[in-house]
Design an enzyme around this catalytic site. Structure first.
Site, PDB file in Angstrom:
ATOM      1  N   TYR A 134      12.506 -11.007 -13.457  1.00  0.00           N
ATOM      2  CA  TYR A 134      11.250 -10.394 -13.000  1.00  0.00           C
ATOM      3  C   TYR A 134      10.091 -10.980 -13.820  1.00  0.00           C
ATOM      4  O   TYR A 134       9.053 -11.365 -13.271  1.00  0.00           O
ATOM      5  CB  TYR A 134      11.349  -8.879 -13.209  1.00  0.00           C
ATOM      6  CG  TYR A 134      10.104  -8.109 -12.869  1.00  0.00           C
ATOM      7  CD1 TYR A 134       9.692  -7.966 -11.553  1.00  0.00           C
ATOM      8  CD2 TYR A 134       9.347  -7.497 -13.878  1.00  0.00           C
ATOM      9  CE1 TYR A 134       8.552  -7.238 -11.242  1.00  0.00           C
ATOM     10  CE2 TYR A 134       8.219  -6.763 -13.568  1.00  0.00           C
ATOM     11  CZ  TYR A 134       7.818  -6.632 -12.255  1.00  0.00           C
ATOM     12  OH  TYR A 134       6.691  -5.909 -11.957  1.00  0.00           O
TER      13      TYR A 134
ATOM     14  N   PRO B  98      -0.588  -4.844 -16.497  1.00  0.00           N
ATOM     15  CA  PRO B  98      -0.488  -3.416 -16.831  1.00  0.00           C
ATOM     16  C   PRO B  98       0.779  -3.157 -17.638  1.00  0.00           C
ATOM     17  O   PRO B  98       1.778  -3.853 -17.507  1.00  0.00           O
ATOM     18  CB  PRO B  98      -0.399  -2.735 -15.466  1.00  0.00           C
ATOM     19  CG  PRO B  98       0.093  -3.767 -14.526  1.00  0.00           C
ATOM     20  CD  PRO B  98      -0.128  -5.120 -15.127  1.00  0.00           C
TER      21      PRO B  98
ATOM     22  N   HIS C   6       0.808  -1.233   0.000  1.00  0.00           N
ATOM     23  CA  HIS C   6       0.000   0.000   0.000  1.00  0.00           C
ATOM     24  C   HIS C   6       0.834   1.273   0.000  1.00  0.00           C
ATOM     25  O   HIS C   6       0.298   2.358  -0.115  1.00  0.00           O
ATOM     26  CB  HIS C   6      -0.921   0.000   1.224  1.00  0.00           C
ATOM     27  CG  HIS C   6      -0.174   0.206   2.510  1.00  0.00           C
ATOM     28  ND1 HIS C   6       0.661  -0.748   3.034  1.00  0.00           N
ATOM     29  CD2 HIS C   6      -0.117   1.260   3.353  1.00  0.00           C
ATOM     30  CE1 HIS C   6       1.194  -0.287   4.149  1.00  0.00           C
ATOM     31  NE2 HIS C   6       0.734   0.934   4.361  1.00  0.00           N
TER      32      HIS C   6
ATOM     33  N   GLY D  47       3.508   1.674  -2.048  1.00  0.00           N
ATOM     34  CA  GLY D  47       4.173   1.812  -3.338  1.00  0.00           C
ATOM     35  C   GLY D  47       3.349   2.672  -4.280  1.00  0.00           C
ATOM     36  O   GLY D  47       2.234   3.097  -3.951  1.00  0.00           O
ATOM     37  N   LEU D  48       3.905   2.907  -5.450  1.00  0.00           N
ATOM     38  CA  LEU D  48       3.244   3.741  -6.460  1.00  0.00           C
ATOM     39  C   LEU D  48       1.802   3.297  -6.716  1.00  0.00           C
ATOM     40  O   LEU D  48       0.858   4.078  -6.577  1.00  0.00           O
ATOM     41  CB  LEU D  48       4.072   3.663  -7.759  1.00  0.00           C
ATOM     42  CG  LEU D  48       3.500   4.287  -9.022  1.00  0.00           C
ATOM     43  CD1 LEU D  48       3.398   5.797  -8.881  1.00  0.00           C
ATOM     44  CD2 LEU D  48       4.391   3.946 -10.228  1.00  0.00           C
TER      45      LEU D  48
END
Ligand code: GDP
Length: 320
Positions: A138, A165, A13, A15-16
């Protein structure tokens, strides 16, 4: 339907994306949002995560916690990128099943699509070719997260949805040059060059590489929309449907910052994948569209940077 008083847990919560999602949930009237700081709950530790779920019983989970970073961070810390992401998502996804979470939203990444993927990248292209090497570890972790959700849905009938995203940017972004993504990096480079009257700014790569950038509040909006309206066991992309070259982006940021010097494209630095544009017809078909044009989003991000960067204490690990 996620009711306003049902308990929603947002790991990551600070983070960006997490910050924007909590903001969006509050705006919509959600009054039962659960969060934990990294110092209270380390999501890489299985036992801690289990205890948290046993005690708090969240009904909905929007998993924003992840080790994220730009091209340089991905190339420098491959072990952390794969370990932390696998650990966080494994612990959270498994607990969501074990503790009967009604719906989970997991975020994949557009870098999980193959390096030479046909563009725009449709959801069905995942695992159809080799990965881009600059962020392979990643990407593998994110693919594992999607597959884990898929497996639990298949075996246990859970409602775990997964969205991909495209490149996210916005207020509260990370502006550390060694670990940031390109938009915050260039905002900072142009701003500092403007203040210190440095005659040139160096941009990594050829400038020809293309990306699709989406403002973080739009991703938060899409995420909450999907929590209400999407229950298919299939990936759904979140993007703008338009891409821009890093050259064009550099000139746009130069203009916003009002920097008068020159730009040099440093071709000794990696371009990464040459084009990353996700196909958004699926989300479009649900009647959801992003609202923030790139220039407006960059202006907002620049404003946040000049007012708040340096004064913020964002958990750099929990960005997505
Ligand atoms: P990527 O989409 O995973 O490659 O993530 P990034 O946001 O880190 O980089 C996007 C593109 O911008 C890459 O081709 C980078 O080489 C390029 N780029 C140019 N200058 C910079 C910079 O100062 N920082 C970063 N992170 N990328 C840059």
């Amino acid at each position: 339907m996620m009711l306003n008083d049902e308990r929603v847990y947002v790991p990551g919560h600070k983070g960006l994306l997490g910050l924007a999602i909590v903001r969006k949930l509050k705006e919509e009237g959600h009054s039962n949002i659960t969060v934990r700081d990294h110092c209270e709950l380390d999501l890489t530790r299985q036992l801690e995560v289990e205890k948290f779920f046993e005690k708090e019983h969240p009904q909905y989970v929007i998993l924003c916690a992840a080790r994220v970073g730009g091209i340089k961070a991905n190339m420098s810390y491959p072990a952390e990128f794969i370990y932390e992401n696998l650990a966080i998502q494994t612990n959270v996804i498994h607990c969501c099943h074990k503790h009967g979470v009604k719906k989970l939203l997991f975020f994949g990444s557009a870098c999980s699509y193959p390096r030479q993927c046909p563009q725009p990248m449709k959801e069905g292209y995942l695992l159809s070719g080799y990965l881009e090497l600059t962020n392979e570890f990643y990407a593998v972790a994110k693919i594992a997260g999607i597959k884990m959700c898929e497996a639990y849905n298949r075996q246990y009938g859970t409602d775990f949805i997964y969205a991909i995203p495209t490149n996210i940017y916005g207020a509260n972004d990370n502006f550390e040059l060694q670990s940031s993504h390109v938009i915050p990096a260039l905002i900072r480079k142009f701003h500092e060059a403007m203040i210190k009257q440095i005659p040139v700014v160096i941009v990594w790569g050829s400038g020809n590489q293309r990306r699709d950038f989406i403002y973080v509040d739009d991703v938060a909006d899409a995420s909450v929309f999907l929590m209400h309206n999407y229950d298919q066991p299939e990936i759904i992309n979140i993007g703008t449907g338009e891409d821009i070259s890093i050259r064009e982006l550099s000139f746009l940021i130069k203009e916003v910052v009002e920097y008068k010097g020159d730009i040099i494209f440093d071709t000794s630095k990696s371009d990464g994948v040459s084009k990353k544009l996700v196909d958004v017809s699926k989300l479009d078909g649900l009647d959801w569209k992003p609202k923030t044009p790139l220039e407006e989003g960059i202006k907002k991000t620049y404003e946040w940077y000049t007012k708040s960067w340096g004064r913020s204490h964002i958990d750099r690990r929990s960005r997505s």
